[in-house]
Motif scaffolding. Structure first.
Motif, PDB file in Angstrom:
ATOM      1  N   ILE A   1      -6.690  -3.121   7.791  1.00 50.24           N
ATOM      2  CA  ILE A   1      -7.394  -2.106   8.577  1.00 50.24           C
ATOM      3  C   ILE A   1      -6.526  -0.862   8.749  1.00 50.24           C
ATOM      4  O   ILE A   1      -6.988   0.272   8.590  1.00 50.24           O
ATOM      5  N   LEU A   2      -5.256  -1.053   9.065  1.00 47.61           N
ATOM      6  CA  LEU A   2      -4.344   0.064   9.306  1.00 47.61           C
ATOM      7  C   LEU A   2      -4.205   0.956   8.077  1.00 47.61           C
ATOM      8  O   LEU A   2      -4.364   2.185   8.150  1.00 47.61           O
ATOM      9  N   PHE A   3      -3.944   0.361   6.924  1.00 46.38           N
ATOM     10  CA  PHE A   3      -3.764   1.159   5.719  1.00 46.38           C
ATOM     11  C   PHE A   3      -5.083   1.733   5.208  1.00 46.38           C
ATOM     12  O   PHE A   3      -5.096   2.826   4.633  1.00 46.38           O
TER      13      PHE A   3
ATOM     14  N   LEU B   1     -14.769  -1.275   1.486  1.00 45.94           N
ATOM     15  CA  LEU B   1     -15.101  -2.702   1.536  1.00 45.94           C
ATOM     16  C   LEU B   1     -13.949  -3.515   2.123  1.00 45.94           C
ATOM     17  O   LEU B   1     -14.175  -4.489   2.845  1.00 45.94           O
ATOM     18  N   ASP B   2     -12.731  -3.117   1.804  1.00 43.11           N
ATOM     19  CA  ASP B   2     -11.570  -3.811   2.356  1.00 43.11           C
ATOM     20  C   ASP B   2     -11.499  -3.625   3.869  1.00 43.11           C
ATOM     21  O   ASP B   2     -11.186  -4.560   4.616  1.00 43.11           O
ATOM     22  N   PHE B   3     -11.809  -2.421   4.330  1.00 45.35           N
ATOM     23  CA  PHE B   3     -11.832  -2.125   5.770  1.00 45.35           C
ATOM     24  C   PHE B   3     -12.885  -2.963   6.478  1.00 45.35           C
ATOM     25  O   PHE B   3     -12.624  -3.574   7.522  1.00 45.35           O
ATOM     26  N   THR B   4     -14.091  -3.001   5.912  1.00 43.19           N
ATOM     27  CA  THR B   4     -15.173  -3.796   6.504  1.00 43.19           C
ATOM     28  C   THR B   4     -14.807  -5.272   6.555  1.00 43.19           C
ATOM     29  O   THR B   4     -15.024  -5.947   7.566  1.00 43.19           O
TER      30      THR B   4
ATOM     31  N   TYR C   1       0.809  -1.214   0.000  1.00 40.25           N
ATOM     32  CA  TYR C   1       0.000   0.000   0.000  1.00 40.25           C
ATOM     33  C   TYR C   1       0.848   1.272   0.000  1.00 40.25           C
ATOM     34  O   TYR C   1       0.350   2.348  -0.329  1.00 40.25           O
ATOM     35  N   ILE C   2       2.115   1.143   0.379  1.00 41.05           N
ATOM     36  CA  ILE C   2       2.970   2.326   0.511  1.00 41.05           C
ATOM     37  C   ILE C   2       3.102   3.095  -0.803  1.00 41.05           C
ATOM     38  O   ILE C   2       2.988   4.333  -0.805  1.00 41.05           O
TER      39      ILE C   2
END
Length: 345
Positions: free
Chosen positions: A294-296, A255-258, A232-233
């Protein structure tokens, strides 16, 4: 004539009401399919879209095959509902980016480094999940090592295969649309290094018996986690340099977070139900993947909704100017005529 005019008026009014009804139904439908149709990520579309996904995931989980290794019968239903909901969220999360790039006919704003690492990571993750789910020899090695059953389920395998296919399509779009960004030498070197590692370990297993195939799968799982730590960087840096998230679908992130929250929630609750938290240590790839995502995702949401909110249009104009061919005149013939010039034949 008077009654006829009244009838026409009534028909016009009826048509207008019907048109309003159709328009209202269409707006409602677009809200519920907003993960695929919306690119703004507004509060209304996010609420309606996530509600729909939770509803569908819960319905599938209620009728799907349950994990009978869970001792509490009612919780088997809860675990299945959570599992299929995060499976749907994570799986659909790949489509908004593909659809957005297709509509825009460009991959401007999408990091090629991120996409290349994504394909490699999901290739490792697919091999890890598929082997633990289908290979009985490896499952037996797992039972001997951890004295417990494998926690990889069918939805984990389905997600991994689907994610590999969609991330490959996204990378192919970059190649097809010839995005202006080129892959960095550092990322290419890292990819070659990982491929050499993945090819060397099996040779050590076959020739010297230094490791087991279960150990090799854990190497792949840690490769996946390592890639998730860095993939993700490049996208974060690209968004920072452009001061915009245009071209990088926010629904991909939402959606990725969920999915990440639900994935880790399911794993922790499964362990609590069985009274055995070695299931987390025995499935670090799943737990670590959810936590890193979640972090990114929080970083990307901060960029989209706070740091660069409303910068999409200006960034798009800058990108359009940047893509203007050097031979194209800045003024059209009509503009020059308006300014008193002569038309060039």
């Amino acid at each position: 004539p008077a009654p006829s005019a009244a009838n026409n008026e009534g028909l016009d009014e009826s048509d207008e009401i019907s048109e309003r009804g159709r328009s209202g139904c269409m707006r409602c439908l677009l809200l519920f399919i907003s993960p695929l149709a919306d690119e703004t990520g507004s509060c209304k579309s996010v609420t309606a879209g996530l509600f729909t996904l939770f509803l569908v995931g819960s319905a599938i989980g209620a009728v799907a095959k349950k994990n009978t290794s869970l001792p509490t019968e009612w919780y088997q239903y809860v675990s299945a509902m959570i599992g299929y909901t995060y499976f749907i969220c994570w799986s659909i999360s790949f489509y908004p980016q593909v659809i957005s790039s297709f509509k825009r006919k460009t991959t401007q704003g999408l990091s090629v480094d991120f996409c290349a690492l994504n394909v490699l990571g999901f290739a490792c993750y697919t091999a890890y999940n598929a082997s633990l789910f289908w290979n009985e020899s490896i499952r037996e090695q797992y039972r001997e090592k951890f004295d417990s059953e494998v926690t990889v389920q069918s939805n984990d395998v389905a997600f991994a295969i689907h994610a590999l296919a969609l991330s490959s399509i996204t990378l192919a779009q970059i190649i097809y649309y010839r995005g202006s960004e080129k892959a960095s030498k550092i990322i290419l070197f890292f990819i070659v290094l990982i491929l050499l590692l993945c090819a060397t370990v099996p040779m050590l297993i076959l020739k010297f018996k230094l490791y087991t195939w279960l150990d090799y799968l854990y190497v792949l799982s840690f490769v996946k986690i390592g890639i998730s730590l860095i993939k993700y960087i490049p996208q974060v840096i690209l968004n920072y340099r452009r001061k915009s998230t245009e071209g990088w679908s926010i629904w991909n992130i939402l959606l990725d977070f969920t999915g990440g929250v639900l994935s880790d929630t399911q794993l922790v609750l499964d362990c609590a139900d069985m009274g055995d938290f070695t299931y987390i240590t025995g499935n670090l790839a799943k737990f670590g993947l959810g936590f890193v995502s979640i972090l990114f995702d929080l970083i990307f949401m901060t960029q989209h909704y706070i740091l660069y909110a409303g910068n999409g249009a200006s960034a798009g104009r800058e990108n359009s100017e940047a893509r203007r061919p050097e031979t194209e005149p800045l003024l059209s013939d009509e503009d020059r005529l308006e300014q008193g010039g002569e038309e060039v034949v």
